[in-house]
Design an enzyme around this catalytic site. Structure first.
Site, mmCIF file in Angstrom:
data_model
loop_
_atom_site.group_PDB
_atom_site.id
_atom_site.type_symbol
_atom_site.label_atom_id
_atom_site.label_comp_id
_atom_site.label_asym_id
_atom_site.label_seq_id
_atom_site.Cartn_x
_atom_site.Cartn_y
_atom_site.Cartn_z
ATOM 1 N N ASP A 56 38.821 28.368 59.338
ATOM 2 C CA ASP A 56 39.549 28.764 58.391
ATOM 3 C C ASP A 56 40.508 28.185 57.803
ATOM 4 O OD1 ASP A 56 40.958 30.749 57.214
ATOM 5 O OD2 ASP A 56 41.318 32.145 58.812
ATOM 6 N N SER A 135 39.222 31.560 37.532
ATOM 7 C CA SER A 135 38.498 32.595 37.251
ATOM 8 C C SER A 135 39.219 32.806 35.918
ATOM 9 C CB SER A 135 39.134 33.728 38.070
ATOM 10 O OG SER A 135 38.324 34.982 37.784
ATOM 11 N N TYR A 148 44.695 39.207 42.742
ATOM 12 C CA TYR A 148 43.593 37.910 42.292
ATOM 13 C C TYR A 148 43.920 37.827 41.681
ATOM 14 C CZ TYR A 148 38.936 36.607 41.654
ATOM 15 O OH TYR A 148 38.511 35.418 41.815
ATOM 16 N N ALA A 150 47.166 37.049 39.971
ATOM 17 C CA ALA A 150 48.348 35.893 40.456
ATOM 18 C C ALA A 150 48.170 34.078 41.118
ATOM 19 C CB ALA A 150 49.624 36.889 41.076
ATOM 20 N N SER A 151 47.026 34.824 42.207
ATOM 21 C CA SER A 151 46.494 33.962 42.730
ATOM 22 C C SER A 151 45.660 32.795 41.654
ATOM 23 C CB SER A 151 46.015 34.203 44.193
ATOM 24 O OG SER A 151 44.647 34.526 43.438
ATOM 25 N N LYS A 152 45.147 33.173 40.603
ATOM 26 C CA LYS A 152 43.865 32.745 40.117
ATOM 27 C C LYS A 152 44.962 32.288 38.849
ATOM 28 C CE LYS A 152 40.171 32.724 42.483
ATOM 29 N NZ LYS A 152 39.410 32.042 42.790
HETATM 30 N N1 LIG Z 1 31.596 35.982 41.759
HETATM 31 C C1 LIG Z 1 32.712 36.239 40.664
HETATM 32 O O1 LIG Z 1 32.267 37.061 39.752
HETATM 33 C C2 LIG Z 1 33.352 35.281 40.683
HETATM 34 C C3 LIG Z 1 34.655 34.905 39.173
HETATM 35 C C4 LIG Z 1 35.022 34.562 39.541
HETATM 36 C C5 LIG Z 1 35.902 33.501 40.404
HETATM 37 N N2 LIG Z 1 34.932 33.831 41.276
HETATM 38 C C6 LIG Z 1 35.873 32.671 42.505
HETATM 39 O O2 LIG Z 1 34.268 31.373 43.197
HETATM 40 C C7 LIG Z 1 34.687 31.448 44.366
HETATM 41 C C8 LIG Z 1 33.111 32.200 45.349
HETATM 42 O O3 LIG Z 1 33.917 33.461 45.390
HETATM 43 P P1 LIG Z 1 31.634 34.584 45.932
HETATM 44 O O4 LIG Z 1 31.671 35.082 44.708
HETATM 45 O O5 LIG Z 1 30.985 32.968 45.780
HETATM 46 O O6 LIG Z 1 31.747 34.692 46.298
HETATM 47 P P2 LIG Z 1 31.803 35.103 48.180
HETATM 48 O O7 LIG Z 1 30.409 35.117 47.812
HETATM 49 O O8 LIG Z 1 32.834 36.464 48.334
HETATM 50 O O9 LIG Z 1 32.080 33.468 48.705
HETATM 51 C C9 LIG Z 1 32.904 33.284 49.128
HETATM 52 C C10 LIG Z 1 33.569 32.172 49.913
HETATM 53 O O10 LIG Z 1 34.433 31.480 49.991
HETATM 54 C C11 LIG Z 1 34.597 31.522 52.241
HETATM 55 N N3 LIG Z 1 36.070 31.906 52.164
HETATM 56 C C12 LIG Z 1 36.679 33.221 52.025
HETATM 57 N N4 LIG Z 1 38.046 32.924 52.562
HETATM 58 C C13 LIG Z 1 37.625 31.523 54.093
HETATM 59 C C14 LIG Z 1 38.479 30.981 54.611
HETATM 60 N N5 LIG Z 1 40.405 31.739 54.983
HETATM 61 N N6 LIG Z 1 38.175 29.993 54.936
HETATM 62 C C15 LIG Z 1 37.464 29.698 54.830
HETATM 63 N N7 LIG Z 1 36.592 29.900 53.924
HETATM 64 C C16 LIG Z 1 36.509 31.676 53.314
HETATM 65 C C17 LIG Z 1 33.811 32.814 52.582
HETATM 66 O O11 LIG Z 1 33.293 32.149 53.679
HETATM 67 P P3 LIG Z 1 33.644 32.720 54.673
HETATM 68 O O12 LIG Z 1 33.379 34.041 55.133
HETATM 69 O O13 LIG Z 1 32.328 32.489 55.649
HETATM 70 O O14 LIG Z 1 34.816 32.143 55.915
HETATM 71 C C18 LIG Z 1 32.341 32.677 51.469
HETATM 72 O O15 LIG Z 1 32.001 31.363 51.800
HETATM 73 C C19 LIG Z 1 35.771 32.302 44.440
HETATM 74 O O16 LIG Z 1 37.172 31.790 44.563
HETATM 75 C C20 LIG Z 1 36.547 33.697 43.289
HETATM 76 O O17 LIG Z 1 37.555 33.767 43.547
HETATM 77 C C21 LIG Z 1 34.098 34.860 41.935
#
Ligand SMILES: NC(=O)c1ccc[n+]([C@@H]2O[C@H](COP(=O)([O-])OP(=O)(O)OC[C@H]3O[C@@H](n4cnc5c(N)ncnc54)[C@H](OP(=O)(O)O)[C@@H]3O)[C@@H](O)[C@H]2O)c1
Length: 252
Positions: A56, A135, A148, A150-152
């Site tokens: 985590d 993002s 979200y 603010a974090s990014k």
């Molecule tokens: N999808 C989009 O449109 C989009 C757009 C802009 C930016 N992003 C960014 O891209 C990144 C990936 O997002 P995604 O869309 O691929 O989402 P996702 O499918 O929900 O994947 C998120 C990943 O982060 C891991 N994670 C989350 N919290 C964690 C923690 N506390 N410790 C360890 N691992 C953690 C999850 O693994 P576990 O749950 O197994 O821990 C999972 O592997 C994120 O930072 C998101 O903000 C996504």
């Protein structure tokens, strides 16, 4: 040449697709996420290339343990890709600071813990490269994205400032700024997501751009250009457009 890469958030979505892509290219990957199952599945398929490093990432102790595991096995990193993150939307009639805290912990503080663990390893690596998943939301404020966004936005500043401070050591810093990508994170959204990319396309795009170690990898171009143009409008006009996107009533 094969690189030693730490990739976080590799159990799902962009991280899982990027892991596949980088493993197929022959790189060695230390894979982190809370769910060990999907990481183990990749290790079974690419046994010589995967170092399992589950945990985590919001827990500083667990991140330190992951750093120690990578140190023990590899002694260095050529690239750290900090992709793990979550998204939660604000219901402004029931604004909860605890939710903001949760999102900042997942998207910002976890990245800081990972940077602390990664920097000594990158200093021992070849052409070291720190990559963080930002993002496109930071380019233009979207309704309900207070936490979200603010974090990014904070992550963007962290990276841009680090880029300056690390330049003297030859450590490059790249911010990835995706628009919408089809992943479990966005599959929960109940609003239109223009120009949403399939996750494999996004992963291939990111992987193809990483070797150049650019300042930013922002996509899709049309979406990013649109947001950048919107951000140039007078604030009053931006507010009027934002209000059209905002929902009138909170969902149950
Ligand atoms: N999808 C989009 O449109 C989009 C757009 C802009 C930016 N992003 C960014 O891209 C990144 C990936 O997002 P995604 O869309 O691929 O989402 P996702 O499918 O929900 O994947 C998120 C990943 O982060 C891991 N994670 C989350 N919290 C964690 C923690 N506390 N410790 C360890 N691992 C953690 C999850 O693994 P576990 O749950 O197994 O821990 C999972 O592997 C994120 O930072 C998101 O903000 C996504």
């Amino acid at each position: 040449m094969s690189r030693r890469i730490w990739l976080t958030g590799a159990s799902s979505g962009i991280g899982a697709a990027l892991a596949e892509e980088l493993l197929r290219q022959g790189h060695r990957l230390a894979l982190s996420a809370r769910r060990a199952g999907p990481l183990q599945a990749l290790a079974t398929r690419f046994p010589e290339q995967v170092l399992l490093a589950p945990g985590d990432l919001t827990d500083a102790e667990q991140v330190r343990a992951i750093g120690a595991r990578i140190t023990e096995h590899w002694g260095a990193l050529d690239q750290a890709i900090l992709n793990a993150g979550t998204c939660e939307y604000v219901e402004v009639r029931d604004f909860q600071a605890a939710m903001v805290e949760r999102v900042l912990r997942s998207n910002l503080l976890s990245a800081a813990y990972c940077i602390e663990a990664a920097l000594p390893l990158l200093r021992a690596g070849r052409q070291p490269h720190l990559v963080a998943m930002g993002s496109a939301v930071t380019l233009w404020p979207l309704p309900r994205a207070e936490a979200y966004g603010a974090s990014k936005a904070a992550l963007r500043y962290l990276c841009e400032s680090l880029r300056i401070d690390l330049a003297g050591e030859g450590i490059a810093v790249t911010l990835v700024s995706p628009g919408f990508v089809d992943t479990p994170l966005t599959q929960k959204n109940d609003f239109p997501m223009p120009l949403r990319w399939p996750v494999d396309k996004a992963a291939r795009h990111i992987a193809s751009r990483l070797p150049a170690r650019p300042y930013e990898i922002a996509f899709p171009t049309l979406f990013i250009t649109g947001l950048r143009l919107l951000a140039l409008l007078p604030k009053g006009l931006q507010l009027a457009l934002g209000k059209r996107l905002a929902r009138a009533e909170p969902r149950p």
